[in-house]
Enzyme design. Sequence first.
Site, PDB file in Angstrom:
ATOM      1  N   ASN A  10       0.849  -1.187   0.000  1.00 39.86           N
ATOM      2  CA  ASN A  10       0.000   0.000   0.000  1.00 39.86           C
ATOM      3  C   ASN A  10       0.887   1.240   0.000  1.00 39.86           C
ATOM      4  OD1 ASN A  10      -1.952   1.947   0.363  1.00 39.86           O
ATOM      5  ND2 ASN A  10      -2.410   1.402   2.484  1.00 39.86           N
ATOM      6  N   HIS A  95      -9.365   0.308   5.437  1.00 44.40           N
ATOM      7  CA  HIS A  95      -8.080   0.671   6.041  1.00 44.40           C
ATOM      8  C   HIS A  95      -8.308   1.633   7.204  1.00 44.40           C
ATOM      9  CE1 HIS A  95      -4.002   2.212   6.537  1.00 44.40           C
ATOM     10  NE2 HIS A  95      -3.597   1.139   5.894  1.00 44.40           N
ATOM     11  N   GLU A 165      -4.663  -5.294  10.764  1.00 45.80           N
ATOM     12  CA  GLU A 165      -3.699  -4.212  10.941  1.00 45.80           C
ATOM     13  C   GLU A 165      -3.945  -3.547  12.294  1.00 45.80           C
ATOM     14  OE1 GLU A 165      -4.181  -0.990   8.211  1.00 45.80           O
ATOM     15  OE2 GLU A 165      -6.297  -0.819   8.671  1.00 45.80           O
TER      16      GLU A 165
END
EC number: 5.3.1.1
Length: 248
Positions: A10, A95, A165
Amino acid sequence: MARTFFIGGNFKMNGTKASIKEIVERLNSASIPSNVEVVIAPPAAYLDHAVSLNKKAQVSVAAQNAYLKASGAFTGENSVEQIKDVGAEWVILGHSERRTYFHETDEFIADKTKFALDSGVKVILCIGETLEEKQKGITLEVVQRQLQAVLDKVQDWTNVVVAYEPVWAIGTGLAATSDDAQAIHHSIREFLAKKLSKDTAEKIRILYGGSANGKNAVTFKDKADVDGFLVGGASLKPEFVDIINSRV
């Protein structure tokens, strides 16, 4: 079962036409195992550029975001059809930076995920807890809530890769230990098995997305439920190739 090792890069809001050319050409010339899947996500302005430069069969391109309408008066957004039109095959959704800075809710991310999948792209679905949530001991509660929102909308997870994450580890240089990551990934897989089926859960790749780099990637090598990495800053550097090759 053996799941194909997956590395996502990313780039976030970084890069120029020249630097992205350098990154893609580095991948083109690198020795990448045939049993590794690599997906790079440059800024939207350079999707077409990255696709046109890529020569590796194991490498494909992702958008960093997509909207949940096919077209219309949505200034600044990119549609799935536009992403597909330039040759990108994936999109990153959920995200933590989208959740935090752009206030995207679990439900909104779930709607975008369903729309993207229905429209023919594959999804890297990001989940994870903040430092405050980690300190409260509610990591699993948070990631299960985030997953449940998508489970309520999406039945077929064939084209979904999950990226765990830990928000507290992104861009901070901090990272969960490989044992910590394995424990959480295992719990995520057990949750998906309960909600979908054991067979389906065994096929879903679960990536670690907390400040993975060329030095720590190898420590995850023997972790059964860590199927790869979603890499941030390191994907812009030569060490990205080291991460790709960390299971050789």
